[in-house]
Scaffold this motif. Structure first.
Motif, PDB file in Angstrom:
ATOM      1  N   TYR A 130       0.820  -1.209   0.000  1.00 50.98           N
ATOM      2  CA  TYR A 130       0.000   0.000   0.000  1.00 50.98           C
ATOM      3  C   TYR A 130       0.860   1.267   0.000  1.00 50.98           C
ATOM      4  N   THR A 131       2.069   1.207   0.568  1.00 52.55           N
ATOM      5  CA  THR A 131       2.973   2.353   0.514  1.00 52.55           C
ATOM      6  C   THR A 131       3.409   2.624  -0.920  1.00 52.55           C
ATOM      7  N   VAL A 132       3.784   1.569  -1.632  1.00 54.62           N
ATOM      8  CA  VAL A 132       4.182   1.721  -3.041  1.00 54.62           C
ATOM      9  C   VAL A 132       3.010   2.228  -3.871  1.00 54.62           C
ATOM     10  N   LEU A 133       1.822   1.663  -3.641  1.00 53.51           N
ATOM     11  CA  LEU A 133       0.638   2.130  -4.370  1.00 53.51           C
ATOM     12  C   LEU A 133       0.334   3.589  -4.063  1.00 53.51           C
ATOM     13  N   GLY A 134       0.524   3.997  -2.801  1.00 52.58           N
ATOM     14  CA  GLY A 134       0.287   5.386  -2.417  1.00 52.58           C
ATOM     15  C   GLY A 134       1.249   6.334  -3.112  1.00 52.58           C
ATOM     16  N   PHE A 135       2.546   5.945  -3.174  1.00 45.50           N
ATOM     17  CA  PHE A 135       3.531   6.774  -3.872  1.00 45.50           C
ATOM     18  C   PHE A 135       3.190   6.883  -5.359  1.00 45.50           C
ATOM     19  N   MET A 136       2.816   5.763  -5.965  1.00 44.00           N
ATOM     20  CA  MET A 136       2.482   5.782  -7.394  1.00 44.00           C
ATOM     21  C   MET A 136       1.255   6.641  -7.657  1.00 44.00           C
ATOM     22  N   LEU A 137       0.232   6.492  -6.817  1.00 40.73           N
ATOM     23  CA  LEU A 137      -0.983   7.287  -6.982  1.00 40.73           C
ATOM     24  C   LEU A 137      -0.697   8.769  -6.758  1.00 40.73           C
ATOM     25  N   GLY A 138       0.121   9.087  -5.753  1.00 45.92           N
ATOM     26  CA  GLY A 138       0.496  10.480  -5.506  1.00 45.92           C
ATOM     27  C   GLY A 138       1.260  11.078  -6.672  1.00 45.92           C
ATOM     28  N   PHE A 139       2.191  10.301  -7.264  1.00 43.70           N
ATOM     29  CA  PHE A 139       2.947  10.779  -8.415  1.00 43.70           C
ATOM     30  C   PHE A 139       2.031  11.072  -9.600  1.00 43.70           C
ATOM     31  N   VAL A 140       1.093  10.146  -9.867  1.00 44.72           N
ATOM     32  CA  VAL A 140       0.161  10.333 -10.993  1.00 44.72           C
ATOM     33  C   VAL A 140      -0.721  11.548 -10.759  1.00 44.72           C
ATOM     34  N   LEU A 141      -1.225  11.725  -9.518  1.00 44.23           N
ATOM     35  CA  LEU A 141      -2.081  12.875  -9.221  1.00 44.23           C
ATOM     36  C   LEU A 141      -1.309  14.184  -9.346  1.00 44.23           C
ATOM     37  N   CYS A 142      -0.072  14.226  -8.846  1.00 41.13           N
ATOM     38  CA  CYS A 142       0.752  15.439  -8.964  1.00 41.13           C
ATOM     39  C   CYS A 142       1.022  15.777 -10.424  1.00 41.13           C
TER      40      CYS A 142
END
Length: 196
Positions: A130-142
């Motif tokens: 979930y940490t990796v998914l959170g980083f990936m989702l945050g990168f895409v949103l940014c």
């Protein structure tokens, strides 16, 4: 884990025999046994015997089954918040499923290979996943926010923007006299004097 013996099968009035070496048929029957396991009647019997607080739909979502290492041995995994409750439900399934299968498919026997034991190690949620998914989702949103802001930005930043966007010639440019980096035009400083 349950071993399925399928030497002689009978579906209603039709019956046929299989050799004990027919592993591929046994593997395909694991899917059939899984459907019998996920059946409402089977799950309600398990709920009644274990006195679980779940509906049969909730219990169905907690189950995972399949063929163990491509053999005729069927595995059943139960995942709940309480490992002891999960092992109790799994062991109850090991008692009830052979009865249900023999009721529906004549000539088939199931034998328990291994009973369930409580797994006290946490399996869900996976913090690293979930940490990796959170980083990936945050990168895409940014990245999406930056792209949208850039598209919606209608500010004129320099003369190159005007030349590339419009067909108008540039007649003049107003220098930034307050900038320290503007050495061509000098540095404009406002001085204030106060007299006593």
């Amino acid at each position: 884990m349950l071993y399925t013996n399928n030497n002689s099968l009978s579906f209603g009035s039709a019956s046929f025999s299989l050799s004990s070496g027919d592993i591929s048929a046994s593997r395909s029957l694991v899917v059939t046994y899984g459907e019998i396991l996920n059946n409402r009647t089977t799950l309600e019997r398990v709920i009644e015997k274990t006195e679980s607080p779940y509906t049969y739909k909730e219990l169905s979502k907690m189950l995972k089954f399949g063929s163990s290492n491509n053999t005729e041995i069927m595995y059943v995994t139960v995942t709940t918040e309480d490992p002891f409750e999960a092992s109790q439900i799994a062991n109850c399934i090991a008692e009830i499923l052979p009865e249900r299968v023999s009721e529906i498919i004549k000539g088939v026997t199931m034998v328990v290979v291994d009973y369930a034991i409580p797994n006290t190690q946490k399996v869900e949620p996976s913090i690293s996943k979930y940490t990796v998914l959170g980083f990936m989702l945050g990168f895409v949103l940014c990245a999406a926010v930056i792209v949208v802001l850039d598209i919606l930005d209608d500010t004129i930043h320099d003369e190159e923007h005007i030349l590339s966007t419009y067909e108008y010639p540039i007649l003049a440019r107003i220098p930034d006299l307050l900038s320290k980096s503007s050495s061509k035009y000098g540095y404009y400083q406002s001085k204030t004097t106060v007299e006593d």
